[in-house]
Design a protein around this motif. Structure first.
Motif, mmCIF file in Angstrom:
data_model
loop_
_atom_site.group_PDB
_atom_site.id
_atom_site.type_symbol
_atom_site.label_atom_id
_atom_site.label_comp_id
_atom_site.label_asym_id
_atom_site.label_seq_id
_atom_site.Cartn_x
_atom_site.Cartn_y
_atom_site.Cartn_z
ATOM 1 N N ALA A 77 0.817 -1.210 0.000
ATOM 2 C CA ALA A 77 0.000 0.000 0.000
ATOM 3 C C ALA A 77 0.853 1.264 0.000
ATOM 4 O O ALA A 77 0.557 2.225 -0.701
ATOM 5 C CB ALA A 77 -0.925 -0.009 1.216
ATOM 6 N N ASP A 78 1.932 1.245 0.762
ATOM 7 C CA ASP A 78 2.785 2.421 0.855
ATOM 8 C C ASP A 78 4.211 2.030 0.469
ATOM 9 O O ASP A 78 4.951 1.479 1.289
ATOM 10 C CB ASP A 78 2.764 2.982 2.280
ATOM 11 C CG ASP A 78 3.645 4.222 2.423
ATOM 12 O OD1 ASP A 78 4.063 4.769 1.380
ATOM 13 O OD2 ASP A 78 3.912 4.632 3.567
ATOM 14 N N PRO A 79 4.608 2.283 -0.775
ATOM 15 C CA PRO A 79 5.968 1.919 -1.190
ATOM 16 C C PRO A 79 7.039 2.559 -0.314
ATOM 17 O O PRO A 79 8.138 2.021 -0.186
ATOM 18 C CB PRO A 79 6.040 2.445 -2.627
ATOM 19 C CG PRO A 79 4.620 2.478 -3.095
ATOM 20 C CD PRO A 79 3.823 2.852 -1.882
ATOM 21 N N GLY A 80 6.714 3.697 0.328
ATOM 22 C CA GLY A 80 7.684 4.332 1.201
ATOM 23 C C GLY A 80 8.009 3.495 2.427
ATOM 24 O O GLY A 80 9.028 3.732 3.088
ATOM 25 N N ALA A 81 7.149 2.536 2.751
ATOM 26 C CA ALA A 81 7.390 1.675 3.908
ATOM 27 C C ALA A 81 8.346 0.537 3.594
ATOM 28 O O ALA A 81 8.777 -0.188 4.501
ATOM 29 C CB ALA A 81 6.065 1.098 4.405
ATOM 30 N N VAL A 82 8.674 0.342 2.320
ATOM 31 C CA VAL A 82 9.580 -0.744 1.933
ATOM 32 C C VAL A 82 10.995 -0.391 2.380
ATOM 33 O O VAL A 82 11.528 0.649 2.007
ATOM 34 C CB VAL A 82 9.538 -0.973 0.406
ATOM 35 C CG1 VAL A 82 10.544 -2.044 -0.001
ATOM 36 C CG2 VAL A 82 8.138 -1.372 -0.019
ATOM 37 N N PRO A 83 11.631 -1.238 3.179
ATOM 38 C CA PRO A 83 12.959 -0.911 3.712
ATOM 39 C C PRO A 83 14.053 -1.050 2.661
ATOM 40 O O PRO A 83 13.861 -1.674 1.610
ATOM 41 C CB PRO A 83 13.154 -1.947 4.826
ATOM 42 C CG PRO A 83 12.324 -3.115 4.401
ATOM 43 C CD PRO A 83 11.140 -2.532 3.687
ATOM 44 N N SER A 84 15.195 -0.480 2.955
ATOM 45 C CA SER A 84 16.365 -0.614 2.096
ATOM 46 C C SER A 84 16.925 -2.028 2.228
ATOM 47 O O SER A 84 16.569 -2.762 3.163
ATOM 48 C CB SER A 84 17.435 0.394 2.517
ATOM 49 O OG SER A 84 17.908 0.075 3.813
ATOM 50 N N PRO A 85 17.800 -2.450 1.301
ATOM 51 C CA PRO A 85 18.387 -3.793 1.415
ATOM 52 C C PRO A 85 19.090 -4.022 2.747
ATOM 53 O O PRO A 85 18.950 -5.084 3.358
ATOM 54 C CB PRO A 85 19.370 -3.835 0.242
ATOM 55 C CG PRO A 85 18.808 -2.890 -0.757
ATOM 56 C CD PRO A 85 18.185 -1.793 0.041
#
Length: 400
Positions: free
Chosen positions: A202-210
């Motif tokens: 829902a919120d791509p901004g919540a996807v963490p970095s590697p």
């Protein structure tokens, strides 16, 4: 009250989607898994030194370790199928170009192309597997059954793929085998696009970095144990082909090494078939540790083999145990990975597994110079210790 016809239609739709998944996954994974064999055979046919063949093979596998650093896109994009399809297309085009250029240019040129193609390899393994949960259905039973088919896809592409490459290379030539793999990857790209679309986060901004994803794996007990055991078992079973080469002369001839390795591959396929009939049940965290212990036991059984028949049976049983263990790790990744980083978790584990396998092969080759059985005895002990440690850690965590 649920509509039986609607439920039946949903089940049929999921079954058709799973069939398309297995087809697409097998195509792209065969291209990834058979690439090293094809390129090494092509280099040998060109009369290049053995170290150059090894360098070309490593150019494909080593970049897998960097796959997680481009995997975040899989969890942020609106349609993850396109990311995997582009990866498969790029892998196929680069592999085909490297094969065509190897006979006519400096080795560094195809090596560079292969290195770039290797970056996309994790997308064709763990990346594809990350699409499975949305295809399989909501229940644990349907998820586990679908994961059994995923194990079969890995087994077919990892066992029959290289065998098909070797056969085509013997009949028509290694360049044709390389181009066949490139074509499989390109066709697989189209097959991936035919899979059902998976709802994006829902919120791509919540996807963490590697890096943050790796920290998440470490802080999650089940994911940390899954990653640790996956790395240890991959490191351990990588000793088997080296051991087969050293053992074969005592069983009747050096050529029997291929028979033993094939027995291990058949065991993987048998394990996949068993999983389709009896899918794994129970807690995935516990299953992963128990089945890692089973792999350790089968590795120990490989050691005291008096003849070819018992050796072949032992290698086959080891393959069965590894297939069951792999299915447990897929279940753990699927069930414990956070939704916003599922693709990255799958790819991190897959990339580190490949790196561990390469390290295991190199270590076994170093240790086997003195005593034939030493590498397998050592990795069996390492796997057993890792499994016991994880079981103890899990018991303490659940008792608190």
């Amino acid at each position: 009250m649920p509509d039986p016809q609607h439920a039946l239609g949903d089940a049929a739709g999921r079954g058709w989607a799973l069939a398309r998944y297995v087809f697409a996954a097998t195509l792209v994974r065969s291209a990834d898994g058979g690439a090293v064999v094809a390129i090494v055979l092509l280099a040998h046919a060109q009369g290049l030194p053995g170290w150059v063949s090894g360098l070309l093979g490593a150019s494909i596998t080593a970049p897998h370790l960097f796959g997680p650093f481009i995997a975040r896109r899989l969890d942020t994009v609106q349609d993850g199928r396109k990311v995997i399809a582009v990866s498969a297309l790029a892998h196929g085009v680069l592999l085909g170009a490297a094969g065509l250029l190897l006979p006519v240019t400096w080795v560094v040129v195809p090596a560079g192309l292969l290195a770039v193609s290797g970056l996309f390899g994790p997308m064709l393994t763990g990346g594809v597997s990350s699409r499975l949960p949305s295809i399989a259905g909501p229940s644990q039973q349907s998820q586990r059954r679908a994961q059994s088919w995923d194990v079969a896809s890995y087994g077919i592409s990892g066992t029959l793929g290289p065998a098909a490459v070797a056969w085509i290379a013997a009949v028509t030539g290694p360049l044709e085998a390389t181009l066949m793999l490139a074509t499989a990857a390109i066709l697989g790209a189209g097959a991936v696009l035919a899979l059902p679309r998976q709802a994006p986060v829902a919120d791509p901004g919540a996807v963490p970095s590697p890096g943050r994803t790796l920290v998440t794996i470490w802080r999650s007990g089940p994911l940390r144990r899954t990653l640790g055991l996956t790395v240890v078992v991959a490191f351990s079973v990588a000793a088997l082909p080296i051991y087969a080469v050293a053992l074969a002369p005592t069983l009747g001839g050096a050529a029997l090494a291929g028979t033993l390795v094939a027995g291990y591959g058949v065991g993987n396929l048998v394990g996949s078939a068993l999983l389709m009939i009896w899918s794994l049940r129970g807690d995935a965290d516990n299953l992963t540790a128990l089945l890692a212990a089973a792999v350790a036991i089968t590795l120990a059984v490989v050691l005291p083999v008096p003849n070819l028949t018992t050796a072949l049976i032992a290698f086959t049983v080891a393959g069965v145990a590894n297939a069951l263990f792999f299915a447990a790790t897929l279940a753990a990744r699927s069930e414990y990975a956070p939704a916003e980083a599922r693709g990255q978790v799958f790819i991190w584990v897959g990339a580190l597994k490949i790196a561990a396998g390469s390290a295991g092969t190199a270590t076994a080759g170093t240790l086997i110079g003195g005593t034939v059985w030493l590498p397998v005895a050592a990795v069996a002990a390492v796997s057993a210790i890792a499994a016991v440690v994880c079981l103890i850690e899990r018991t303490r965590a659940t008792s608190q």
